[in-house]
Design an enzyme around this catalytic site. Structure first.
Site, PDB file in Angstrom:
ATOM      1  N   GLN A 144       0.842  -1.191   0.000  1.00  0.00           N
ATOM      2  CA  GLN A 144       0.000   0.000   0.000  1.00  0.00           C
ATOM      3  C   GLN A 144       0.875   1.238   0.000  1.00  0.00           C
ATOM      4  OE1 GLN A 144      -2.376  -1.519   3.537  1.00  0.00           O
ATOM      5  NE2 GLN A 144      -3.861  -0.150   2.606  1.00  0.00           N
ATOM      6  N   SER A 147      -0.289   6.151   3.436  1.00  0.00           N
ATOM      7  CA  SER A 147       0.111   7.152   4.427  1.00  0.00           C
ATOM      8  C   SER A 147       1.271   8.014   3.946  1.00  0.00           C
ATOM      9  CB  SER A 147       0.510   6.464   5.738  1.00  0.00           C
ATOM     10  OG  SER A 147      -0.587   5.814   6.316  1.00  0.00           O
ATOM     11  N   SER A 179       4.506  -1.491   4.260  1.00  0.00           N
ATOM     12  CA  SER A 179       5.046  -2.802   4.643  1.00  0.00           C
ATOM     13  C   SER A 179       5.508  -3.578   3.414  1.00  0.00           C
ATOM     14  CB  SER A 179       3.978  -3.622   5.382  1.00  0.00           C
ATOM     15  OG  SER A 179       3.601  -2.988   6.580  1.00  0.00           O
ATOM     16  N   GLU A 262      -8.611  -4.155   5.842  1.00  0.00           N
ATOM     17  CA  GLU A 262      -7.467  -4.165   6.759  1.00  0.00           C
ATOM     18  C   GLU A 262      -7.923  -4.227   8.203  1.00  0.00           C
ATOM     19  OE1 GLU A 262      -3.239  -1.832   7.323  1.00  0.00           O
ATOM     20  OE2 GLU A 262      -4.876  -0.799   6.326  1.00  0.00           O
TER      21      GLU A 262
END
Length: 416
Positions: A144, A147, A179, A262
């Site tokens: 992803q 952020s 991650s 998530e």
């Protein structure tokens, strides 16, 4: 085509079928093998070589699992899954615990549980053929890119810009806490494509290749020792419009669906993170402290909270089985999961005292990784504060927090 009720197998028969399939490939997991190398880390601390070795082992297993029909059991039939209730995915995870199945990683979970389903749900037919099944099968790995340093809890405030030039988009910006990014093939990117719209409406989602010119990935060392998180820099990165997920400006809808996946996964009882209550009881017994009234009271308290978390996860699973969005219940499960992890770490630290910082016994020292990793779980999948806001506003009906700039164009956000 919608799967009808009479096509859903009996859960007990399905579980037996899964166990028989697993037994044909793996030996049963022994209690002794679990004790030999206790894994109590919330976020693993592995070298790049060990991470790649683990990824290869997990991918080999996940491909066999997908080909056997157990890789996307809850995904809708029209999106390439089997359309089964979430309890069937839980049955698979439960069965895997009893066999020497390679342990999963954050990148595998993000690929198969978040990005793969999002592509299957929002992608074009061409994207589903090219990416959905390869992601769900782990032929491709994806992280992803959500952020940012200035847009963590308030994700809609992201500033990574995407500018359209003909049939391409050009991206500039920075992402953080991704991650497994340095091992991934693709990134699921949220970018600001229209700064003149309010912040939630000017965002678009894309898939980007992480080996594209202008992409730089740097690992972030965590206090627990590992560096599974990464920051990703984008400088004039060009991506074809064919890699766009959903319509222009629909990125917030795509993000919400992905974050719901998530939070459901983060609060699930089938996903082991760190030390468990059972392992905490074993620690107290090994230290001769299991009869201490205060210790028993603390462990009983966290056991109750753990069971409540399990009940909440079951509610989410039953809602999913009925075709309903997990909604705020997913936030409750996520909040309870991080709370239980934190409390288990605090109790372990009280039991071990100074020994939690000294490598005198590997079984005991393993708790250090739990203690140092559990605070990070309060951030993963949406911070505890955000989960509380969701619960307060959508469950308890409390007045929402002031959002004076909500309908203001993002480009005017700093102007009074």
């Amino acid at each position: 085509m919608t799967r009808t009720l009479d096509q859903v197998p009996e859960l007990s028969n399905f579980a037996e079928e899964v166990r028989a399939w697993l037994s044909s490939m793996f030996a049963p997991r022994s209690a002794q093998s679990s004790r030999d190398k206790p894994d109590l880390a919330v976020f693993r601390n592995l070298s790049d070589e060990d991470e790649l070795q683990l990824l290869n082992a997990v991918r080999d297993y996940r491909r066999r699992r997908f080909d056997a029909g157990y890789g996307a059991v809850t995904l809708a039939v029209e999106h390439g899954g089997r359309g089964l209730p979430a309890s069937f995915a839980s049955a698979i995870a439960q069965a895997e615990r009893d066999f020497e199945v390679p342990p999963s990683t954050e990148l595998i979970s993000v690929t198969t549980g978040l990005v793969g389903p999002a592509v299957a749900m929002f992608g074009t037919e061409e994207q589903r053929i090219a990416y959905a099944n390869p992601l769900l099968r782990t032929d491709l790995l994806a992280c992803q890119l959500f952020s940012e340093p200035g847009a963590g809890s308030d994700l809609a405030a992201l500033s990574c810009r995407g500018v359209r030039e003909g049939n391409e988009w050009v991206f500039n910006g920075q992402k953080v806490w991704s991650s497994g990014a340095r091992f991934a093939d693709l990134g699921m990117l949220l970018a600001r494509t229209d700064p003149d719209l309010p912040k939630h409406k000017g965002i678009t989602a894309f898939l980007i290749s992480l080996d594209a010119p202008g992409v730089e990935i740097r690992p972030i060392r965590q206090m627990s020792g590992g560096s599974s998180f990464n920051e990703v820099f984008l400088q004039n990165v060009r991506v074809s419009d064919s890699m766009r997920l959903g319509e222009v400006g629909q990125g917030w809808k795509v993000a919400n669906a992905t974050l719901a996946f998530e939070r459901t996964a983060s609060g699930s009882v089938t996903r082991k993170k760190g030390g468990s209550v059972a392992e905490l009881v074993e620690l107290a017994q090994s230290l001769g402290m299991a009869d201490d009234p205060l210790v028993r009271q603390n462990i009983a308290d966290v056991y109750i909270r753990s069971e409540l978390r399990a009940a909440t996860a079951d509610r989410v699973a039953r809602a999913a089985a009925a075709g309903k969005s997990p909604g705020p219940a997913a936030s409750v499960g996520k909040l309870m999961a991080s709370d239980v992890l934190g409390r288990i770490g605090e109790i372990a630290a009280d039991l071990l005292g100074n020994n939690i910082t000294a490598d005198i016994d590997h079984d005991q020292f393993a708790w250090t990784e739990h203690l140092l990793g559990s605070p990070g779980y309060r951030l993963a999948g949406g911070t505890d504060q955000i989960q509380r806001n969701i619960i307060g506003e959508r469950v308890l009906g409390l007045p929402p927090e002031p959002r004076e700039n909500r309908d203001q164009p993002w480009s005017q956000r700093d102007k009074r």
